[in-house]
Each structure stands twice: as C-alpha cells, then as structure tokens.
Design an enzyme around this catalytic site. Structure first.
Site, PDB file in Angstrom:
ATOM      1  N   CYS A  23       0.843  -1.200   0.000  1.00 43.57           N
ATOM      2  CA  CYS A  23       0.000   0.000   0.000  1.00 43.57           C
ATOM      3  C   CYS A  23       0.875   1.245   0.000  1.00 43.57           C
ATOM      4  CB  CYS A  23      -0.925   0.004   1.228  1.00 43.57           C
ATOM      5  SG  CYS A  23      -0.020  -0.015   2.781  1.00 43.57           S
ATOM      6  N   CYS A  26       3.332   1.743   2.761  1.00 41.94           N
ATOM      7  CA  CYS A  26       4.573   0.980   2.635  1.00 41.94           C
ATOM      8  C   CYS A  26       5.618   1.792   1.874  1.00 41.94           C
ATOM      9  CB  CYS A  26       4.319  -0.333   1.884  1.00 41.94           C
ATOM     10  SG  CYS A  26       3.161  -1.447   2.703  1.00 41.94           S
ATOM     11  N   CYS A  90      48.018  -9.441 -14.105  1.00 46.22           N
ATOM     12  CA  CYS A  90      48.565  -9.541 -12.757  1.00 46.22           C
ATOM     13  C   CYS A  90      47.504  -9.183 -11.730  1.00 46.22           C
ATOM     14  CB  CYS A  90      49.779  -8.633 -12.589  1.00 46.22           C
ATOM     15  SG  CYS A  90      49.380  -6.876 -12.737  1.00 46.22           S
ATOM     16  N   CYS A  93      45.798  -5.803 -11.972  1.00 47.31           N
ATOM     17  CA  CYS A  93      44.683  -5.724 -12.924  1.00 47.31           C
ATOM     18  C   CYS A  93      43.381  -6.129 -12.239  1.00 47.31           C
ATOM     19  CB  CYS A  93      44.931  -6.648 -14.109  1.00 47.31           C
ATOM     20  SG  CYS A  93      46.446  -6.301 -15.035  1.00 47.31           S
ATOM     21  N   ASP A 499      26.016 -37.234  11.983  1.00 46.95           N
ATOM     22  CA  ASP A 499      24.700 -37.787  12.247  1.00 46.95           C
ATOM     23  C   ASP A 499      24.845 -39.309  12.131  1.00 46.95           C
ATOM     24  OD1 ASP A 499      21.788 -37.984  12.385  1.00 46.95           O
ATOM     25  OD2 ASP A 499      21.926 -38.512  10.266  1.00 46.95           O
ATOM     26  N   ASP A 697      22.780 -36.023   6.360  1.00 50.26           N
ATOM     27  CA  ASP A 697      22.130 -36.294   5.080  1.00 50.26           C
ATOM     28  C   ASP A 697      20.658 -35.940   5.063  1.00 50.26           C
ATOM     29  OD1 ASP A 697      21.217 -38.334   6.777  1.00 50.26           O
ATOM     30  OD2 ASP A 697      20.907 -39.685   5.085  1.00 50.26           O
ATOM     31  N   ASP A 701      19.095 -32.367   9.526  1.00 50.73           N
ATOM     32  CA  ASP A 701      20.507 -32.022   9.726  1.00 50.73           C
ATOM     33  C   ASP A 701      20.857 -30.639   9.182  1.00 50.73           C
ATOM     34  OD1 ASP A 701      21.116 -34.526  10.870  1.00 50.73           O
ATOM     35  OD2 ASP A 701      21.289 -35.428   8.891  1.00 50.73           O
TER      36      ASP A 701
END
Length: 804
Positions: A23, A26, A90, A93, A499, A697, A701
């Site tokens: 709106c 905002c 180099c 650069c 785990d 996995d 985790d």
C-alpha cells in the site's frame, strides 16, 4: 517526489526494485528509511512498479541502501552477473577491475579471478549488463557476457579470437627468432669470440620486438595510467623502454663508429622471456581446469529418442521431460532419468568417483554422463539441460573456482599498493646511482632491473590456481566443494560431528524384533503399519516391509507427526502413540512391563520404538530396529584419527543404540537423544574446541550443517541438506569425509607455498636489482618464471588421490 525530478546525474542515482510493499504507506515507510541514510539527498518509491530511485552525493553504496530498506521491513531485488574478462596480466589488474565495477551505481559485490579470467558481480536488478561491461572497458580491459562469447564463437569473424593460443605461439616464435642474434654475441664473449652485430642491425632486430610483439604492454600500461593506477604491463613497458631508449640515444650519439654501449639485447630478451613465461603459464592454467573440461566432455550431443514407436537421433536440446531415451551398451546416458525397461551396470566414476560400475534395473535412477554397461536400456527422462545432476555439478565447481578464498583478500590489498611502491623504488635507484657514481647508464639499467623483477602476476595466480586445481581433483573423486571459503576453512577442522542414521549407517533399518505386551505380535504390527502407511521415514518403511505380505485392513486417521518424538493417530476410535521413550513418558505411559527387554536391546545397538494406547495410558508393545553400519565406516573414522581429528556422533537415537554404533566404529564422543532442533546447539558447543565439520544427510541435519564451520552433506541425502552444506559427497561413503579434509589441507598448503614463492622473488630480487647485482635479462627471466613456478607447483595437486 517524482523520479524524473531527481536532481543528480545518473552516476549518483541508485535504481532498484523493492519487494513486499502492499500500500501507499509501505512506499512512504521505505522513502523515510532511505532518506535517513547519510549521503542520500532524495528518494522516490513507485508502488505500482515496485521500484525506487535514490539520489545521493556519490558516497552511498547499494549495500547501505539495502540495509535501510530491510530495516523498514522490506527487501530489494538483486541478481548475479558473470563476465568473461580479457587483458588481465597480474593481481593489480584484478584490483583495478574490481574497483571499476564497484564504482558502478547499484553494484553490491564484485569479485575478479585472474586464473579463470572471470568477474562475478552482484547487482541490483535495475543495473544493466552494458554498464558493467563499459566499466571494465573503461579500466582498460575487455569484457563479455559468457553467453555472448559463446554466440560470438559461432561467428566467422570470431576466428581470430578463437585463434588466440596460436597467435601467442607465433608471437613467441618471432620473439625468439629476433632476439637470438642479439644474445649470441654475449655468449660468444664467454669463449673469446667477438660476434658483436653492428648497432643499426641490433636496432633493426630489437625494434619489432619492442613495439610489435611488446605492443600489448604499452596498451595495457597506458590503460593503467589513464585509470591512475599501475600494473605489471606498466612496469615492463617502462623498464624495457628505458633500456631501448638508452640504446637508441647511444647509437645516435656514437655516430657510425658504434663504440657506445648498447642494450638492445636486454630489452628484447626481457620481452621474449615474459612472452615465454606467459605461454607456459597459459598452458599450465589450462591443465588446472582439466577437471571441468572432463566433466563438460561427459555431455552427449545427441540422444536416441523413441516417440510414437519410432526411434530418432535428436540433438540433446530437443529432448523433453517424459521422453523415452534408448541407450545402447557402451554409450553415455544423455539425460537424468529412471530406467523404464532393461537392466545394466552404469559406470559413474567421473561423476561420483565410484570406481566400480553400479547395477541398475527397472525403476532405478540413472545420471546423465554415466556410461551404460552391457545392457540395452530405455530411460524415462526426468531432467534435461541445466537441471541435470551433471550440469549442477559443473555449475557448483565453476562457482567454487570463481570465488575468492579469504586469504586472497589479503593478497589483493598488498597488490593494490605494490606497483606504486615499485615505481618509487625504481626512481630512487636511478637517482641514487646516478648521483653517487655518476654512471647514469648503469643507473638506468639498475632501475630497469627493479621494474622488470617486480612483476606481481605470480601473486595474482597463487591462490586462484590452487583453488581451481583443488576443487577439480576433489570433484573427480566425488567431492563437490561449494566455494573457496569452505575449502580454506576445512583445513582447520579439528572436530568432525556425524549424524548416525544414513550417514554412518546404511539408513535402511530392518525390524529385528516386535514384542506385544499381550503376546499378539500380529496385532501390534498391524497397528504400527496402519499408523505409518504412506510415511517415508526409514523406520516406517521397515515396519511396512515386515507386514507387506499381510497388509492391515484398518487405516489410521488424524495422523500427526511430533518432531523428534514420533507419531500420533486415531485407529478404531482410539488414539494410538508410536514413538520414543520420551514421547511415552510425556504421555504418562508406564514402560515397566518391557523396560528390561528394551534396555537389553538398546545395549545391543537396537533402536526401540514404543506403541501405546493414549486414552487408557497402557503400553501395547515395542518394536526394535537394527541399522547396519556402512561398509568402511570404521576405516573412515580411523582415517580421521590419523589426521588428528576428534570424532563425535550426534543422534536423536537412544543412548544405548548410539553408543553401540559409536563403540563399533571407534568414535570418540557420543551425544544421544538430541532433538533435530537441538543439533545446531550441540554444534555451537563443540565449536568452543575449534573448527567443527558436521556430516549429515537429512532435512533435520540442515540447521546443524549451516551452524558448523563446514557442513558436509552426503550426496545420497536430501537437497535441503546439500544446499546447507559447503561440501557435498557424491556417494554415501564416510571415507570421503577424511578425503575432503585431506584435499583441503593440501590445497591450503599449496596456496601458502605459492604465496611464498611469489613474494620471495620480489623480496630477494628487488634489493639485488636496486644495488646493481641483477642484470635486466636475469631479472626478466626470474620474473617470467615466477608465475611458471607458482602454477607448476599448483599442478602437483593433480596427482592427489583419495588416501588409502
């Protein structure tokens, strides 16, 4: 304020998109937040287009603006751009191009890699690619979007660009042919021979080397001067021009007798040696990218597609998801898919590092790029193009090679001041020698030697070439490293946390025992299966497999999963609980009827789940599961111990089961009964002892993987885990954990060795040159071979293999 009325020039205007506005209030909130940023003169936000323009005094960065927008409760949209940059020689650069890109309004980050000749830029989504390319060109270099570069390769006018490698070889050959006659007389003097060429002939041989073959140094050096900075090319141009100019002066002043000393051979040989060094360096750099090229070569150009019962050979770009692709024995599988018909063995060694072919049958997944073994198979296409596993692997390795390791930032800061310091030293050398000895000829030669020896190109190559080689050999072994920071941090890891289920164990538990309080084991299994039908949890699969031949009639309803504890559901009008000891105790269930048996099972390494009637608070029975440790897991733990790493297991399983597995594998420390949400806290406590790597996995985790210094995800696990991890193992082999740490340590060691060699040439060479103890030709050779020695040292990494 209307955006068109912003008072400043485009160079002082930041444009970007704002997300989350709903709106007018905002937009007003965002504008007020932006105007509060120091240096912002005016801000205008358009709700309809969700864009903002900010007029600044030229000191405001997009990063500061982004923080203001986020502080207002919204966000700005950004995108990432990759540029192919040519003309760099180099580390100076690199610094110059990064500075030019960061000065473009709207650029958040810019990182340039000398070894890959790529620039990675993060910008606001309103920044045009053309502005980035213009900034690079303004700094004296050329840039292209890689897609444009690929398109240009199809243009016949691009043949010259594609022939760059041949041009380098031709230039080197011409330089050798023209310089050799200038050097031979110097060699003849060692044997008492006087083969000195006439001055005008020396001039004729040296001039094309200086201004034709050496034109690149003048062009790049002039670009550096225009940008008010310096680079390797400027040092070479100044040094060789001084030697050449002094020789021309003496030739003209000495008349036809030519008795004055001439130094044409010094300037010509220096340029020749630098061209030789660049040629050798380019050759070696191509070898560091061999892993990427090997992966790209796995992509078949065509596929045999069956549509409407007819098989046709189609370009891979025309294959669609759902197509059936026919793969004959010995061919590469062109797509990611599922075998619809046939059986075979697939060689996935170049993708996963798995040395032995893997058996594949109907329903099994296959990966594009793998070699089909002895069987004819029909594959249903599940992924094509950039969505295939091979494309994602290549993209991941390329991203890792393009990003900078933390140590490289220190090198960049050194390089930024290196060239100006060298110019000052050269100026002091020529003035000091000239005033103290009166020999201005020698003074100029000593200054030339200072300028030539001080090339910083080896500094720019020391880190990125090692990162490229390290990530390349790791990918070949089935270890994908997401970024250079993960590679560098991994070498400091002193604690590895695992785990248990699916990481150290197979992740395919079987039902070992079912005990009903009333003795009706069949009814107990029916209740458990009814509650777990449709679940993908490994324990649920074990139960469903155990009752597969006698499926339960009843189906539970209102099933609710309670994280880290178990399941709750309604069966035949009764609420049933299935889960951990903690779940039962929370529900007030008396476990004493089977407590002794449960303790014995847990002590023997079993995982125990309890089944109870919640309404009556009565225990129905228990289920005991057994999950076998992965083959080679104990050897993997032993390898980590040999590396001096402390091993820890963090598991949600009971203490008995977790402890039994840990004891069998030789793990040092066990944390059992850890809820998924608490794994990250456990990692945080471990980090007080040193750098920690977490290996997991599953989805549960992911927080722990993100909380660790280095997250290591098993490739057999979930995408969420792989995204949260810095390192992904392409096959579920715990031995790859030790291999990942080993390749990290070796790569970091190579970086330190390379930086030592890069600095030692300058630390030793510059004082020797300044004190007149280093001939310009020797200085040129040392400078040229400093880069070659750095890259050659890096190439030793290609011999790395997974430790036995």
């Amino acid at each position: 304020m209307n955006a068109d009325a912003l008072p400043l020039s485009p160079a002082n205007t930041l444009r970007f998109s704002v997300s989350g506005m709903t709106c007018a209030s905002c937009a007003g909130r965002v504008e007020r937040g932006l105007r509060a940023v120091p240096g912002v003169r005016e801000a205008s936000v358009n709700l309809a287009t969700e864009t903002a323009e900010v007029a600044t005094d030229g000191t405001v960065t997009l990063d500061a603006v982004a923080q203001a927008v986020r502080g207002s409760g919204y966000d700005i949209a950004t995108r990432e751009v990759d540029l192919s940059v040519t003309g760099m020689t180099c580390a100076s650069c690199v610094a110059r191009i990064e500075k030019a890109l960061r000065n473009v309004p709207g650029v958040l980050e810019a990182s340039v890699n000398l070894a890959t000749e790529r620039a990675h830029v993060r910008v606001g989504d309103r920044v045009e690619d053309a502005a980035l390319i213009a900034a690079v060109r303004g700094a004296g270099y050329e840039a292209q979007i890689p897609a444009e570069q690929a398109a240009a390769a199809l243009d016949p006018h691009a043949a010259h660009a594609r022939d760059g490698g041949h041009r380098e070889s031709r230039h080197l050959l011409w330089a050798v042919l023209l310089s050799t006659p200038l050097v031979l007389p110097m060699l003849g003097l060692m044997f008492g021979k006087h083969w000195m060429l006439p001055g005008w002939l020396q001039f004729a041989l040296a001039t094309p080397v200086q201004f034709w073959l050496g034109a690149r140094f003048y062009k790049a050096g002039w670009g550096a001067l225009k940008a008010r900075t310096g680079n390797m090319d400027l040092l070479v141009a100044l040094g060789t021009s001084a030697g050449y100019g002094l020789s021309v002066y003496h030739l003209l002043a000495g008349g036809h007798h030519g008795v004055a000393p001439l130094y044409f051979e010094a300037s010509a040989v220096v340029i020749t040696l630098i061209l030789l060094g660049k040629w050798l360096e380019a050759r070696a750099k191509r070898q560091t990218t061999a892993a990427i090229r090997a992966l790209q070569a796995l992509r078949p150009a065509t596929a045999r597609v069956r549509r409407n019962g007819i098989e046709n050979e189609l370009p891979i770009a025309q294959v669609r998801v759902g197509d059936v692709v026919v793969v004959l024995p010995g061919e590469r599988i062109p797509v990611d898919g599922r075998i619809a018909n046939g059986r075979t063995h697939a060689d996935e060694s170049l993708i996963t590092g798995e040395s032995l072919p893997v058996a594949k049958g109907e329903g099994d997944r296959v990966t594009g790029g793998a070699v089909n073994g002895e069987g004819r198979i029909e594959v249903e296409t599940l992924a094509i193009g950039t969505e295939t596993a091979l494309s994602r692997i290549i993209r991941l390795v390329e991203d890792a090679q393009a990003k900078k390791a933390p140590i490289q930032r220190v090198v960049d800061r050194v390089s930024a001041v290196f060239v100006p310091v060298v110019l000052v030293i050269a100026l002091i050398t020529v003035i000091g020698w000239g005033l103290t000895t009166g020999d201005w000829n020698q003074a100029v030669l000593n200054a030339v030697a200072v300028l030539v020896i001080a090339c910083p190109c080896a500094l720019g190559l020391a880190t990125p070439t090692a990162i490229m080689a390290g990530t390349g050999v790791a990918a070949r072994a089935g270890i994908l490293i997401k970024d250079a920071e993960a590679l560098e941090v991994a070498h400091r890891v002193s604690v590895v946390a695992f785990d248990k289920t699916g990481t150290l164990t197979e992740g395919r538990p079987t039902l070992a025992e079912a005990i009903a309080v009333d003795g009706d084991t069949a009814a107990l299994l029916e209740q458990a299966a009814a509650l777990q039908r449709g679940s993908e949890h490994p324990l649920a699969k074990a139960v469903l497999q155990a009752v597969a031949n006698d499926a339960p009639v009843a189906t539970a309803s209102d099933i609710q999963a309670i994280a880290g504890r178990g399941l709750r559901g309604v069966l035949d009008g009764r609420e049933i609980l299935l889960g951990s000891r903690r779940m039962m105790l929370d529900a007030g269930i008396d476990l004493s009827p089977l407590a002794a048996r449960a303790e014995a099972l847990e002590a023997n390494g079993h995982t125990v789940s309890w089944l109870a009637d919640a309404a009556n608070r009565t225990l129905n029975g228990l289920l005991a599961f057994r999950d076998q440790p992965r083959a080679g897991a104990s050897d993997a733990i032993a390898q980590l111990h040999r590396l001096g790493v402390h091993t820890v297991m963090i598991s949600g399983d009971n203490a008995g089961a977790a402890g039994a597995v840990a004891a069998a594998l030789g793990i040092d420390e066990v944390h059992a009964n850890v809820l998924p949400g608490d794994k990250a806290d456990a990692i945080a406590r471990l980090r007080t002892r040193g750098a920690v790597a977490m290996v997991g996995d599953g989805i549960n985790d992911a927080p722990a993987l993100a909380a660790a210094d280095v997250g290591i995800a098993m490739g057999s696990g979930t995408d969420v885990a792989m995204h949260a991890a810095g390192i992904t193992l392409m096959r579920p082999d715990p031995a790859l954990v030790a291999a990942a740490l080993d390749v990290s340590r070796r790569t970091t060691r190579k970086i330190h060795q390379n930086l030592f060699w890069a600095f030692i040439y300058n630390i030793v060479g510059i004082p020797l040159a300044a004190f007149g103890l280093l001939d310009p030709v020797i200085a040129g050779a040392a400078m040229a071979f400093s880069s070659v020695s750095v890259v050659s040292n890096t190439l030793l990494l290609r011999r790395w293999r997974i430790p036995a």
